[in-house]
Design an enzyme around this catalytic site. Structure first.
Site, PDB file in Angstrom:
ATOM      1  N   LYS A  67      -1.068  10.348  -7.478  1.00 41.31           N
ATOM      2  CA  LYS A  67      -2.160  10.481  -8.443  1.00 41.31           C
ATOM      3  C   LYS A  67      -3.258  11.396  -7.888  1.00 41.31           C
ATOM      4  O   LYS A  67      -2.985  12.535  -7.572  1.00 41.31           O
ATOM      5  CB  LYS A  67      -2.666   9.075  -8.795  1.00 41.31           C
ATOM      6  CG  LYS A  67      -1.533   8.093  -9.172  1.00 41.31           C
ATOM      7  CD  LYS A  67      -0.816   8.508 -10.413  1.00 41.31           C
ATOM      8  CE  LYS A  67       0.455   7.790 -10.796  1.00 41.31           C
ATOM      9  NZ  LYS A  67       1.013   6.713 -10.105  1.00 41.31           N
ATOM     10  N   ARG A  99      12.709   9.906  10.779  1.00 46.37           N
ATOM     11  CA  ARG A  99      12.291   8.734   9.998  1.00 46.37           C
ATOM     12  C   ARG A  99      11.120   8.059  10.710  1.00 46.37           C
ATOM     13  O   ARG A  99      10.188   7.564  10.079  1.00 46.37           O
ATOM     14  CB  ARG A  99      13.457   7.740   9.826  1.00 46.37           C
ATOM     15  CG  ARG A  99      12.994   6.418   9.246  1.00 46.37           C
ATOM     16  CD  ARG A  99      14.108   5.521   8.682  1.00 46.37           C
ATOM     17  NE  ARG A  99      15.363   5.593   9.362  1.00 46.37           N
ATOM     18  CZ  ARG A  99      15.644   5.003  10.532  1.00 46.37           C
ATOM     19  NH1 ARG A  99      14.740   4.268  11.160  1.00 46.37           N
ATOM     20  NH2 ARG A  99      16.829   5.125  11.073  1.00 46.37           N
ATOM     21  N   ASP A 146      -5.603  -1.822  -4.133  1.00 45.92           N
ATOM     22  CA  ASP A 146      -4.952  -0.616  -4.649  1.00 45.92           C
ATOM     23  C   ASP A 146      -6.086   0.303  -5.119  1.00 45.92           C
ATOM     24  O   ASP A 146      -6.735   0.036  -6.128  1.00 45.92           O
ATOM     25  CB  ASP A 146      -4.013  -1.001  -5.800  1.00 45.92           C
ATOM     26  CG  ASP A 146      -3.203   0.200  -6.299  1.00 45.92           C
ATOM     27  OD1 ASP A 146      -3.699   1.349  -6.178  1.00 45.92           O
ATOM     28  OD2 ASP A 146      -2.099  -0.007  -6.820  1.00 45.92           O
ATOM     29  N   TYR A 186      -1.065  -2.455 -12.219  1.00 44.66           N
ATOM     30  CA  TYR A 186      -0.063  -1.519 -12.705  1.00 44.66           C
ATOM     31  C   TYR A 186       1.229  -2.297 -13.003  1.00 44.66           C
ATOM     32  O   TYR A 186       1.608  -3.188 -12.232  1.00 44.66           O
ATOM     33  CB  TYR A 186       0.156  -0.445 -11.624  1.00 44.66           C
ATOM     34  CG  TYR A 186       1.378   0.394 -11.829  1.00 44.66           C
ATOM     35  CD1 TYR A 186       1.540   1.134 -12.993  1.00 44.66           C
ATOM     36  CD2 TYR A 186       2.386   0.444 -10.874  1.00 44.66           C
ATOM     37  CE1 TYR A 186       2.675   1.905 -13.201  1.00 44.66           C
ATOM     38  CE2 TYR A 186       3.516   1.216 -11.066  1.00 44.66           C
ATOM     39  CZ  TYR A 186       3.659   1.937 -12.236  1.00 44.66           C
ATOM     40  OH  TYR A 186       4.785   2.691 -12.427  1.00 44.66           O
TER      41      TYR A 186
END
Ligand SMILES: Cc1ncc(COP(=O)(O)O)c(C=O)c1O
Length: 379
Positions: free
Chosen positions: A195, A46, A170, A98
């Protein structure tokens, strides 16, 4: 190095054990330590994973940041940045982000005592007036999803800096190939790597790139503490995807320009939202802060019925959420990506029942044009 060279080589050192040219997928949860108190820089997966580390080094170079951290999704990346704000702090946000960002801020984080103000960040005077003493950061999305409006990253960064606030951009729509916010003054960049960075619609992920080591230290602390890490396999997929980012973005854009021009000429299309069109209100800003206009186009068909007819008739364009894949994806923002935005806000922003968004892929341009032309002829 040039962008394409960095995209292929940054972080992608040949494997020290075998010389493998592709960074291995280190599918391990822990690492054996040679003796108590000594390890090879990796203790628990992690916290550190070599495949993820390679991607993080790659994205830091491409975005011109000091360091990057990868997360399980774009929303996990945005959630990590949101921890810069504590109860009582204020965050200024582009009003046309978004839908998932809007949902996270209004439905989850607002109830934890953070004050979010959504404004039209195209309006610099409004940005200046809306900054407060307790504004911790300004969240910009440019171009915005789905209205394709832009805001001036450099000017807003200057305003935010004078007010003591950080600027987060973003950069999912433009990708670092077309826009590098840190070079324009931003402090933090987020991506949905789902994306364009991955580019093949086969992985969900996110990244935060920080301008300074100090900012990255906090993001790294959150990444390890909250644990929403990108898996080794997804890290490898994105590393692989990024290698072709430059060539994909060139083709996405040339197709995007051609499709935007076709839609703009078509009598059934009432309006086209694409920063590459000269009539786009921020075409000049797009030319200044971006090196290409991208492949996202929204267009108005006048009614839900028309939008439905088109979306049901397309064959090469795939009806689906998401964007940035090699295949052309088309969607209906009002009922899909932006369904979580209240109706009155959608109306104010222009996310009407007749609005369609297309993420133009890298297929043959004529096939995409023919597909849309045929679908537009159904109403
Ligand atoms: C601009 C933008 N930012 C963030 C996200 C969220 O990313 P993810 O779906 O990877 O969580 C999306 C998703 O569509 C997006 O379009």
């Amino acid at each position: 190095m040039g962008f394409s060279t960095d995209a292929i080589h940054a972080g992608n050192e040949p494997d020290p054990t075998t010389g493998a040219v592709s960074v291995p997928i280190y599918q391990t949860s822990t690492y054996v330590q040679p003796e108590l108190g000594r390890h090879k820089g990796f203790e628990y997966a992690r916290t550190q994973n070599p495949t993820r580390k390679a991607l993080e080094e790659n994205l830091a170079v491409l975005e011109k940041g000091a360091a990057a951290r990868c997360f399980a999704s774009g929303m996990a990346a945005i959630s990590a940045v949101a921890t810069f704000a504590k109860a009582g702090d204020h965050v200024l946000v582009s009003d046309n982000t978004y839908g998932g960002t809007f949902r996270l801020y209004t439905k989850i984080l607002a109830s934890q005592g953070i004050d979010f103000t959504f404004i039209d960040t195209r309006d610099l005077a409004l940005v200046e007036r809306s900054l407060r003493k307790n504004t911790r950061y300004v969240h910009l999305e440019t171009p915005t999803n789905p209205m394709m409006s832009l805001c001036d990253i450099r000017r807003i960064s200057d305003l935010a800096k004078s007010a003591g606030a950080l600027v987060l951009v973003d950069n999912t729509f433009a990708s670092p190939y077309f826009q590098r916010p840190i070079e324009l003054g931003a402090d933090l960049v987020v991506h949905s790597t789902t994306k364009f960075l991955n580019g093949h619609s086969d992985s969900v992920g996110g990244a935060v790139i920080a301008k300074t080591r100090e900012l990255d230290e906090w993001i790294g602390f959150v990444q390890n503490s909250a644990g929403a890490i990108l898996s080794p396999f997804d890290s490898w997929l994105v590393l692989r995807g990024v290698k072709t980012l430059a060539v994909r973005m060139e083709r996405h854009e040339s197709n995007g320009r051609a499709i935007a021009a076709f839609l703009d000429r078509h009598p059934k299309v009432k309006k086209v939202f694409y920063p590459g069109l000269p009539q786009h209100p921020q075409h000049d800003l797009a030319k200044k802060q971006m090196s290409g206009f991208g492949a996202l186009i929204s267009f108005e068909l006048g009614s839900y019925e028309n939008a439905k007819k088109l979306l049901d008739a397309v064959r090469i364009c795939s009806l689906g959420e998401s964007l940035g894949g090699v295949e052309t994806l088309i969607c209906h923002p009002a009922t899909m990506t932006h369904a979580s935005v209240p109706e009155e806000d959608r109306e104010r922003l222009g996310i009407t029942p007749g609005l369609v968004r297309v993420s133009v892929g890298i297929e043959d341009e004529e096939d995409l044009r023919d597909d849309l032309d045929r679908a537009l002829a159904t109403f």
